[in-house]
Write a protein that holds these residues in place. Structure first.
Motif, PDB file in Angstrom:
ATOM      1  N   GLN A  98       0.831  -1.207   0.000  1.00  0.00           N
ATOM      2  CA  GLN A  98       0.000   0.000   0.000  1.00  0.00           C
ATOM      3  C   GLN A  98       0.864   1.255   0.000  1.00  0.00           C
ATOM      4  N   ILE A  99       0.360   2.288  -0.654  1.00  0.00           N
ATOM      5  CA  ILE A  99       1.047   3.573  -0.668  1.00  0.00           C
ATOM      6  C   ILE A  99       0.803   4.281   0.663  1.00  0.00           C
ATOM      7  N   ARG A 100       1.873   4.710   1.292  1.00  0.00           N
ATOM      8  CA  ARG A 100       1.751   5.445   2.548  1.00  0.00           C
ATOM      9  C   ARG A 100       1.544   6.924   2.223  1.00  0.00           C
ATOM     10  N   ASP A 101       0.300   7.346   2.252  1.00  0.00           N
ATOM     11  CA  ASP A 101      -0.091   8.704   1.879  1.00  0.00           C
ATOM     12  C   ASP A 101      -0.316   9.526   3.147  1.00  0.00           C
ATOM     13  N   LEU A 102       0.580  10.483   3.412  1.00  0.00           N
ATOM     14  CA  LEU A 102       0.507  11.291   4.628  1.00  0.00           C
ATOM     15  C   LEU A 102       0.068  12.727   4.354  1.00  0.00           C
ATOM     16  N   ARG A 103      -0.464  12.973   3.169  1.00  0.00           N
ATOM     17  CA  ARG A 103      -0.789  14.347   2.789  1.00  0.00           C
ATOM     18  C   ARG A 103      -1.800  15.006   3.713  1.00  0.00           C
ATOM     19  N   ASN A 104      -2.682  14.233   4.299  1.00  0.00           N
ATOM     20  CA  ASN A 104      -3.704  14.800   5.181  1.00  0.00           C
ATOM     21  C   ASN A 104      -3.376  14.591   6.655  1.00  0.00           C
ATOM     22  N   ASP A 105      -2.186  14.085   6.937  1.00  0.00           N
ATOM     23  CA  ASP A 105      -1.787  13.842   8.322  1.00  0.00           C
ATOM     24  C   ASP A 105      -1.113  15.074   8.933  1.00  0.00           C
ATOM     25  N   ARG A 106      -1.486  15.369  10.162  1.00  0.00           N
ATOM     26  CA  ARG A 106      -0.795  16.397  10.936  1.00  0.00           C
ATOM     27  C   ARG A 106      -0.624  15.860  12.350  1.00  0.00           C
ATOM     28  N   ALA A 147      11.791  19.396   9.603  1.00  0.00           N
ATOM     29  CA  ALA A 147      12.600  20.469   9.023  1.00  0.00           C
ATOM     30  C   ALA A 147      11.784  21.264   8.009  1.00  0.00           C
ATOM     31  N   THR A 148      10.958  20.578   7.230  1.00  0.00           N
ATOM     32  CA  THR A 148      10.116  21.262   6.251  1.00  0.00           C
ATOM     33  C   THR A 148       9.097  22.149   6.952  1.00  0.00           C
ATOM     34  N   GLU A 149       8.482  21.644   8.010  1.00  0.00           N
ATOM     35  CA  GLU A 149       7.546  22.448   8.804  1.00  0.00           C
ATOM     36  C   GLU A 149       8.231  23.719   9.300  1.00  0.00           C
ATOM     37  N   SER A 173      -1.749  23.032   5.208  1.00  0.00           N
ATOM     38  CA  SER A 173      -0.950  23.957   6.004  1.00  0.00           C
ATOM     39  C   SER A 173       0.344  24.311   5.292  1.00  0.00           C
ATOM     40  N   TRP A 174       1.023  23.307   4.747  1.00  0.00           N
ATOM     41  CA  TRP A 174       2.299  23.563   4.075  1.00  0.00           C
ATOM     42  C   TRP A 174       2.113  24.425   2.830  1.00  0.00           C
ATOM     43  N   ARG A 175       1.039  24.207   2.109  1.00  0.00           N
ATOM     44  CA  ARG A 175       0.802  25.022   0.908  1.00  0.00           C
ATOM     45  C   ARG A 175       0.552  26.488   1.293  1.00  0.00           C
ATOM     46  N   LYS A 176      -0.186  26.682   2.367  1.00  0.00           N
ATOM     47  CA  LYS A 176      -0.467  28.053   2.819  1.00  0.00           C
ATOM     48  C   LYS A 176       0.822  28.761   3.230  1.00  0.00           C
ATOM     49  N   HIS A 177       1.650  28.093   4.019  1.00  0.00           N
ATOM     50  CA  HIS A 177       2.884  28.719   4.480  1.00  0.00           C
ATOM     51  C   HIS A 177       3.886  28.903   3.337  1.00  0.00           C
ATOM     52  N   ALA A 178       3.960  27.929   2.453  1.00  0.00           N
ATOM     53  CA  ALA A 178       4.893  28.034   1.325  1.00  0.00           C
ATOM     54  C   ALA A 178       4.518  29.188   0.410  1.00  0.00           C
ATOM     55  N   GLY A 179       3.238  29.494   0.350  1.00  0.00           N
ATOM     56  CA  GLY A 179       2.781  30.557  -0.532  1.00  0.00           C
ATOM     57  C   GLY A 179       3.290  31.937  -0.158  1.00  0.00           C
ATOM     58  N   ARG A 180       3.718  32.132   1.070  1.00  0.00           N
ATOM     59  CA  ARG A 180       4.224  33.448   1.482  1.00  0.00           C
ATOM     60  C   ARG A 180       5.739  33.557   1.313  1.00  0.00           C
ATOM     61  N   LEU A 181       6.414  32.450   0.980  1.00  0.00           N
ATOM     62  CA  LEU A 181       7.860  32.467   0.840  1.00  0.00           C
ATOM     63  C   LEU A 181       8.282  33.002  -0.519  1.00  0.00           C
ATOM     64  N   GLU A 203       7.597  13.242  -4.659  1.00  0.00           N
ATOM     65  CA  GLU A 203       7.168  14.004  -5.833  1.00  0.00           C
ATOM     66  C   GLU A 203       6.050  14.972  -5.475  1.00  0.00           C
ATOM     67  N   TRP A 204       5.130  14.543  -4.622  1.00  0.00           N
ATOM     68  CA  TRP A 204       4.057  15.457  -4.178  1.00  0.00           C
ATOM     69  C   TRP A 204       4.650  16.673  -3.481  1.00  0.00           C
ATOM     70  N   LEU A 205       5.649  16.443  -2.621  1.00  0.00           N
ATOM     71  CA  LEU A 205       6.284  17.547  -1.913  1.00  0.00           C
ATOM     72  C   LEU A 205       7.010  18.467  -2.892  1.00  0.00           C
ATOM     73  N   LYS A 206       7.764  17.876  -3.795  1.00  0.00           N
ATOM     74  CA  LYS A 206       8.483  18.679  -4.781  1.00  0.00           C
ATOM     75  C   LYS A 206       7.515  19.534  -5.590  1.00  0.00           C
ATOM     76  N   ASN A 207       6.425  18.944  -6.029  1.00  0.00           N
ATOM     77  CA  ASN A 207       5.459  19.682  -6.844  1.00  0.00           C
ATOM     78  C   ASN A 207       4.844  20.842  -6.068  1.00  0.00           C
ATOM     79  N   LEU A 208       4.524  20.625  -4.792  1.00  0.00           N
ATOM     80  CA  LEU A 208       3.970  21.711  -3.976  1.00  0.00           C
ATOM     81  C   LEU A 208       4.964  22.862  -3.866  1.00  0.00           C
TER      82      LEU A 208
END
Length: 245
Positions: A98-106, A147-149, A173-181, A203-208
């Motif tokens: 199974q793919i370990r998808d953590l995109r919605n995990d906080r 570190a990314t957070e 959350s990461w998309r919101k914060h990255a948008g101000r950088l 790849e998801w992280l890189k694309n964001l």
């Protein structure tokens, strides 16, 4: 290289100074270990990075914080975590493919870990006389997630982010914060056969990061959950560039 262990804020840390720090500290690199590793697991990375470019990394202070959670399941080994992981569930997912998808995990402890890390970094910066734009944060696996957070939320903006075998976590959350950088320099490496954090998550992280305007250098390699030579090379180049700003 000179090293010392001390508590900074709420975190026990190992500080490693490259030659030249006795004259002036040119940059700070804060590196976070992964889940299940000892608090000193990545300390040997400091001389490895320095040897790759002794001139470029002269005067760089490396800081290796130790995760505060001590894990009992690894016996006498000094095994630590930034937050707990359901190891049984992880094993089941690996065995079933199974793919370990953590995109919605906080993780519940992510906010607390961010506060502790932010406090520690501010103290180190003040002691060294180094600003955020001369500070790099990075890590491996779970340490890369934290570190990314930290990098996405730091104010003022840090000089760079190193992501070794990380993944996309807490996407909204990461998309919101990255948008101000503005043009955050990021180096990222990930194995194509990583059984712990699947390649697609990287790849998801890189694309964001790319979509929000960050400057990302990405290295894929035909290997598992580890730090490849290319990851060391790119990290060295990033630290050098930040130190020379």
């Amino acid at each position: 290289m000179k090293s010392v262990e001390r508590k900074i804020g709420e975190l026990d840390c190992t500080i490693v100074d490259a030659p030249g720090c006795e004259k002036a500290i040119r940059a700070i690199a804060v590196i976070l270990h992964g889940f299940g590793a000892s608090g000193r697991d990545l300390v040997p990375v400091a001389p490895e990075l320095y040897r790759a470019d002794p001139t470029g990394l002269a005067g760089v202070r490396f800081v290796f914080p130790m995760a505060p959670i001590k894990l009992d399941e690894f016996g006498d080994y000094d095994s630590r975590a930034w937050w707990p992981i359901d190891m049984i569930r992880l094993q089941e997912m690996m065995e079933s493919g199974q793919i370990r998808d953590l995109r919605n995990d906080r993780p519940k402890l992510l906010e607390q870990r961010y506060v502790e890390m932010n406090e520690m970094i501010k103290i180190v910066q003040k002691e060294a006389g180094v600003d955020s734009n001369k500070t790099i944060v990075g890590g491996f696996s779970q340490g890369a997630m934290l570190a990314t957070e930290v990098a996405l939320r730091s104010e003022p903006q840090v000089g760079g982010l190193i992501v070794w075998s990380g993944t996309l976590l807490s996407e909204d959350s990461w998309r919101k914060h990255a948008g101000r950088l503005k043009d955050l320099s990021v180096v990222q490496s990930h194995g194509r056969i990583d059984p712990i954090l699947p390649y697609v998550g990287a790849e998801w992280l890189k694309n964001l990061l790319v979509e929000t305007g960050q400057q990302v250098k990405f290295a894929s390699f035909n290997g598992p959950h580890t730090i490849p030579p290319a990851g060391i090379t790119m990290a060295t180049e990033l630290i050098k560039a930040v130190a020379e700003k």
